[in-house]
Design a protein around this motif. Structure first.
Motif, PDB file in Angstrom:
ATOM      1  N   GLU A 190      46.743  45.229  46.891  1.00 47.44           N
ATOM      2  CA  GLU A 190      46.380  43.503  46.785  1.00 47.44           C
ATOM      3  C   GLU A 190      44.358  43.353  46.692  1.00 47.44           C
ATOM      4  N   ASN A 191      44.100  44.081  47.412  1.00 47.05           N
ATOM      5  CA  ASN A 191      42.825  44.268  48.331  1.00 47.05           C
ATOM      6  C   ASN A 191      41.787  45.112  47.257  1.00 47.05           C
ATOM      7  N   LEU A 192      42.491  45.971  46.544  1.00 46.11           N
ATOM      8  CA  LEU A 192      41.716  46.903  45.480  1.00 46.11           C
ATOM      9  C   LEU A 192      41.683  45.906  43.718  1.00 46.11           C
ATOM     10  N   ARG A 193      42.350  45.067  43.654  1.00 48.24           N
ATOM     11  CA  ARG A 193      41.995  44.098  42.769  1.00 48.24           C
ATOM     12  C   ARG A 193      40.651  43.970  42.843  1.00 48.24           C
ATOM     13  N   TRP A 194      39.601  43.933  41.640  1.00 46.88           N
ATOM     14  CA  TRP A 194      38.551  43.203  41.447  1.00 46.88           C
ATOM     15  C   TRP A 194      38.367  42.135  42.112  1.00 46.88           C
ATOM     16  N   LEU A 214      40.317  51.743  38.934  1.00 47.53           N
ATOM     17  CA  LEU A 214      40.013  50.852  40.669  1.00 47.53           C
ATOM     18  C   LEU A 214      42.174  49.538  39.993  1.00 47.53           C
ATOM     19  N   GLN A 215      42.301  49.841  38.572  1.00 46.26           N
ATOM     20  CA  GLN A 215      44.061  49.581  38.720  1.00 46.26           C
ATOM     21  C   GLN A 215      44.791  51.073  38.686  1.00 46.26           C
ATOM     22  N   PHE A 216      45.027  52.169  38.725  1.00 41.94           N
ATOM     23  CA  PHE A 216      45.303  53.154  38.252  1.00 41.94           C
ATOM     24  C   PHE A 216      46.282  53.112  39.855  1.00 41.94           C
ATOM     25  N   PRO A 217      46.158  53.006  41.266  1.00 39.50           N
ATOM     26  CA  PRO A 217      46.833  52.462  42.374  1.00 39.50           C
ATOM     27  C   PRO A 217      48.467  52.089  41.748  1.00 39.50           C
ATOM     28  N   GLU A 218      47.810  51.253  41.654  1.00 39.68           N
ATOM     29  CA  GLU A 218      48.620  49.106  40.645  1.00 39.68           C
ATOM     30  C   GLU A 218      49.874  50.073  40.336  1.00 39.68           C
ATOM     31  N   THR A 229      55.550  49.803  50.594  1.00 41.43           N
ATOM     32  CA  THR A 229      55.991  49.163  51.371  1.00 41.43           C
ATOM     33  C   THR A 229      54.825  47.652  51.677  1.00 41.43           C
ATOM     34  N   ASP A 230      54.698  47.005  52.558  1.00 36.93           N
ATOM     35  CA  ASP A 230      54.309  46.202  53.115  1.00 36.93           C
ATOM     36  C   ASP A 230      52.331  46.177  53.348  1.00 36.93           C
ATOM     37  N   GLY A 231      52.230  47.152  54.052  1.00 34.23           N
ATOM     38  CA  GLY A 231      50.944  47.935  54.347  1.00 34.23           C
ATOM     39  C   GLY A 231      50.374  48.263  52.990  1.00 34.23           C
ATOM     40  N   TRP A 232      50.775  48.491  51.904  1.00 35.18           N
ATOM     41  CA  TRP A 232      50.738  49.533  50.596  1.00 35.18           C
ATOM     42  C   TRP A 232      50.583  48.227  49.612  1.00 35.18           C
TER      43      TRP A 232
END
Length: 418
Positions: free
Chosen positions: A293-297, A270-274, A285-288
């Protein structure tokens, strides 16, 4: 538990092992407070405190605060555990490794050698990524190639030293070296948790929190020891003038067969992209950033994905650790059968169905423990780190260590224990 420790202390050989283990764990705690060269500890702690309910926060708990201060033992036994899991999975996929695992002591030594090499590789990769993140975040005191190399070298050397200490505790101590290192690192955070609880202004909520925590410990112990036992009957057979078989045994299927691994894997994925974004993307980018932020548990979407990953990894590990087809085949060869179930495929289907039901209960249990920090924070408005995953690790290691001591005392035919 205390009776077992007291009896073990009376055995001279076990007493030496306990003292050796104590000094090794003391050395681990000393190394957790020695900072790596060129680290600005204030900058690192502020970066860690920004969001402690993530993978970095979990890693900081497992390393006993060494990661938050970027000490030489910042990664602890993490690289070794990762390499051990990878080798375990490859043993199932690669025939050569599977043959080595069945060759006894010599095969085990070769597999341990491969595990050490893989640990070194993972420590270098993990240390390089962390050092690069510190370099880009202006945490290093000097942004020079020499300082980068010294910081990386200290991280890698610290990881290998921790791995060696764990092996020494296993061989010369009371056993379970890697698990005991994680145990002492997690328990070391208890004083800070107690101080935070005592400073809590609402005494009624503090008392309720303590009661719930005791109940949670009892529930964790119950689930850690829980298992489904399947009765197996062995048919009688004649060999010469002797009669063999006829006894009744059972196959134990643990409720929490996968341990804490599904929680760690789910949090890592879950934290791999961050983590990748922090390492290699300077201006996302703001979209990314919205996606991250939505992937944080701690968010509703992230929490749902987090729970689904826990369930997925729990069932995945269960299929690896428990093979119904192989068990049914071995039972058939030895003349064993489950009452009311025909040998062969019906037995394997029955075992698979039971294992699925038990794994589902274990996955629900893991999901509940994983979400306890959020529940405690929402109810009591107080961040409690020593819950859920940490509690499961501590309880599991404590129970396994007691079993190790009991088995070693039985081997020595200790009359006071018998």
């Amino acid at each position: 538990m205390f009776k077992t420790l007291r009896n073990a202390w009376r055995v001279p050989d076990l007493k030496k092992k306990i003292i050796f283990t104590f000094w090794m764990m003391a050395f681990i705690r000393i190394g957790a407070h020695i900072p790596a060269p060129g680290i600005n500890r204030a900058a690192v702690e502020s970066m860690m405190n920004a969001d402690s309910n993530n993978l970095l926060g979990l890693m900081n708990v497992i390393t006993g605060g060494a990661f938050s201060s970027m000490a030489i033992f910042a990664f602890g036994v993490g690289p070794y555990i990762t390499s051990s899991i990878i080798i375990q999975l490859l043993t199932i996929a690669i025939a050569r490794l599977e043959e080595l695992s069945k060759e006894g002591e010599d095969g085990r030594k070769k597999i341990n050698k491969y595990t050490r090499y893989l640990t070194l590789f993972i420590a270098i990769m993990q240390g390089s990524g962390t050092t690069l993140m510190l370099y880009n975040s202006n945490v290093l005191s000097e942004k020079t190639p020499l300082m980068f190399f010294l910081t990386l070298l200290s991280f890698v050397a610290g990881s290998m030293l921790v791995m060696w200490i764990g092996e020494q505790i296993t061989e010369k101590g009371i056993g379970n070296g890697t698990s005991l290192i994680i145990f002492i690192n997690i328990v070391s955070s208890l004083p800070n948790e107690i101080i935070a609880l005592l400073s809590y202004q609402n005494y009624i909520k503090a008392i309720i929190l303590i009661i719930l925590f005791v109940i949670l410990i009892a529930f964790t112990v119950l689930m850690a020891l829980g298992e489904r036992r399947i009765n197996v009957q062995y048919a009688k057979r004649m060999s010469g003038r002797k009669v063999y078989g006829g006894q009744s045994q059972h196959i134990p299927i643990k409720v929490n067969l996968s341990g804490v691994l599904p929680v760690i894997f789910a949090m890592s994925l879950l934290q791999f992209p961050e983590i990748i974004t922090n390492l290699f993307v300077k201006h996302p980018t703001d979209g990314w950033m919205t996606v991250i932020e939505n992937l944080r548990w701690t968010t509703p979407v992230g929490a749902i994905i987090y729970l689904l990953l826990i369930f997925g990894f729990a069932f995945f590990y269960s299929t690896i650790a428990f093979n119904p087809v192989e068990i049914a085949s071995n039972m058939k060869k030895s003349g064993g059968f489950i009452p009311g179930i025909r040998p062969g495929k019906p037995t394997s289907d029955y075992l698979s169905r039971i294992a699925t039901h038990v794994t589902l209960i274990g996955a629900v249990f893991l999901a509940f423990l994983a979400m306890t920090p959020l529940l405690f924070t929402a109810i009591f408005d107080m961040q409690v780190a020593f819950t859920g995953t940490s509690l499961l690790i501590v309880v599991g290691v404590a129970l396994e260590t007691i079993k190790q001591l009991e088995s070693q005392m039985l081997m020595r035919q200790y009359k006071g224990f018998l």
